[in-house]
Design an enzyme around this catalytic site. Structure first.
Site, PDB file in Angstrom:
ATOM      1  N   GLY A 226       0.826  -1.208   0.000  1.00  0.00           N
ATOM      2  CA  GLY A 226       0.000   0.000   0.000  1.00  0.00           C
ATOM      3  C   GLY A 226       0.853   1.248   0.000  1.00  0.00           C
TER       4      GLY A 226
ATOM      5  N   CYS B 143       5.643  -5.635   1.451  1.00  0.00           N
ATOM      6  CA  CYS B 143       5.870  -4.192   1.288  1.00  0.00           C
ATOM      7  C   CYS B 143       5.362  -3.397   2.501  1.00  0.00           C
ATOM      8  CB  CYS B 143       5.257  -3.712  -0.022  1.00  0.00           C
ATOM      9  SG  CYS B 143       6.050  -2.232  -0.665  1.00  0.00           S
TER      10      CYS B 143
ATOM     11  N   HIS C 272       8.127  -7.415  -4.208  1.00  0.00           N
ATOM     12  CA  HIS C 272       6.857  -7.936  -4.717  1.00  0.00           C
ATOM     13  C   HIS C 272       7.028  -9.280  -5.435  1.00  0.00           C
ATOM     14  CE1 HIS C 272       4.204  -4.534  -3.820  1.00  0.00           C
ATOM     15  NE2 HIS C 272       5.313  -3.824  -3.908  1.00  0.00           N
TER      16      HIS C 272
ATOM     17  N   GLU D 237       4.754 -11.205  -6.317  1.00  0.00           N
ATOM     18  CA  GLU D 237       3.639 -11.421  -7.249  1.00  0.00           C
ATOM     19  C   GLU D 237       3.845 -10.682  -8.569  1.00  0.00           C
ATOM     20  OE1 GLU D 237       3.043  -7.366  -6.048  1.00  0.00           O
ATOM     21  OE2 GLU D 237       3.639  -9.144  -4.915  1.00  0.00           O
TER      22      GLU D 237
END
Length: 369
Positions: free
Chosen positions: A229, A257, A343, A345
């Protein structure tokens, strides 16, 4: 669009520095913290990543828009960046499965963009002088008026932005007959995180940023997830308390994150705003546990204090960023919890770190057995 009729536009930095360019076509002004991303592909994923909320994005790739937009490749329901700065903007695109041009996409969502900027000089300037607030102006507003307005924009340090991008109501993702149930706290979650969990036989209930541990626990999940976020993690008192409660109940927990930073704060480890953040898809990380290197996708302007983490008796560093030796991953020695600053993903890639989702599932299985 006729290239010769495009209007002059400027990027004004907080210290008074001005970069000149041309408007892509949307008239107005937009404010945010200026930052740059070094990825050579994936502009659509960048623009829709909630972690970039409140930021003006400088693209280091000299060509933006050349492969158009595919509506199936977004990371959220809308563009999240405040504005775009680029060198060459492609009004035409050449990609078979693109659904529309980037120009049309920007017009639909009213994104202000300036092109024909010397982005090499701009990025060099940001590297030397640090991230700062800025304004893109494409409507001819005077410099003096822009400076007055820019002075009112709050600094990113201390700024809570998760509430601006989080879901308002809980929702489900995946197959309800899946083997595992996950409660995810949405601080600005990327859709591809949910895809990666669902692909591993997870049914996810996504909760608003201000949900409590009791709210998340009522789903009776096998594991908990704290998402990425935007903004400073320090003001996220509710999320920090959720992390404390999950750990107190010793439930499997995975953070990415901003979620990684929240877990650090929940354990008394401070975070800090970086001079320049990490944003790109080519960041080298070393897995301390396995000794292997990973090329990673990163997007963060805050980081976990390494010295404080090293002194914490119940925590250990699992991953280090090889460029500046900042903390890229950590885990608790006495709890079923780990997190990373980058990240796994990432879409488009790299996919070196996708094993972390498998590790989360293994942690869930180990707790069940």
């Amino acid at each position: 669009m006729n290239y010769t009729t495009r209007q002059p536009a400027i990027l004004l930095l907080n210290d008074g520095t001005i970069f000149h360019g041309k408007s892509i076509g949307i008239s107005g002004t937009t404010f945010g913290e200026v930052c740059f991303n070094t990825g050579m592909t994936g502009y659509q994923e960048i623009f829709t990543d909630p972690s970039y909320f409140g930021q003006i994005m400088v693209a280091t790739n000299p060509h933006i828009g050349n492969y158009g937009v595919n509506e199936n490749e977004v990371e959220s329901d809308s563009i999240k960046i405040s504005g775009l700065v680029c060198k060459n903007f492609s009004f035409n695109y050449s990609r078979e499965n693109a659904s529309e041009s980037l120009e049309d996409y920007f017009k639909k969502q009213n994104l202000i963009c300036i092109s024909d900027v010397d982005t090499r000089a701009l990025v060099s300037y940001i590297r030397d002088n640090g991230a700062m607030n800025a304004v893109i102006c494409t409507d001819g507003t005077s410099i003096e008026d822009l400076k007055i307005q820019l002075a009112q924009v709050p600094d990113m340090k201390g700024l809570e932005l998760a509430s601006k991008v989080s879901t308002k109501e809980p929702y489900f993702f995946g197959n309800e007959t899946a083997k595992y149930k996950i409660s995810a706290l949405d601080l600005g979650i990327k859709t591809n995180i949910l895809r990666n969990l669902a692909k591993r036989d997870c049914y996810i209930k996504v909760f608003p940023y201000d949900a409590t541990f009791k709210d998340l626990a009522e789903f009776n999940p096998d594991g908990y997830f704290l998402s990425n976020g935007p903004g400073d993690p320090d003001p996220l008192f509710g999320a920090i308390q959720v992390a404390k409660d999950i750990l107190e109940n010793n439930k499997p927990l995975f953070g990415i994150c901003l979620g990684h930073q929240v877990i650090a704060l929940a354990n008394g480890i401070p975070t800090y705003k970086m001079f320049n953040g990490h944003r790109g898809i080519n960041h080298p990380v070393k897995n301390i546990i396995t000794g292997k290197g990973e090329i990673t996708s990163q997007n963060h302007g805050f980081a976990v204090n390494k010295e404080a983490l090293e002194q914490h008796p119940e925590m250990e560093i699992t991953h280090l960023h090889l460029n500046d030796h900042t903390v890229a991953g950590m885990r608790l020695k006495n709890k079923n919890c780990f997190s990373v600053q980058y990240h796994p993903e990432a879409s488009p890639g790299p996919h070196d770190s996708s094993y972390l989702f498998d590790q989360f599932i293994e942690n869930i299985e180990s707790q069940k057995n």
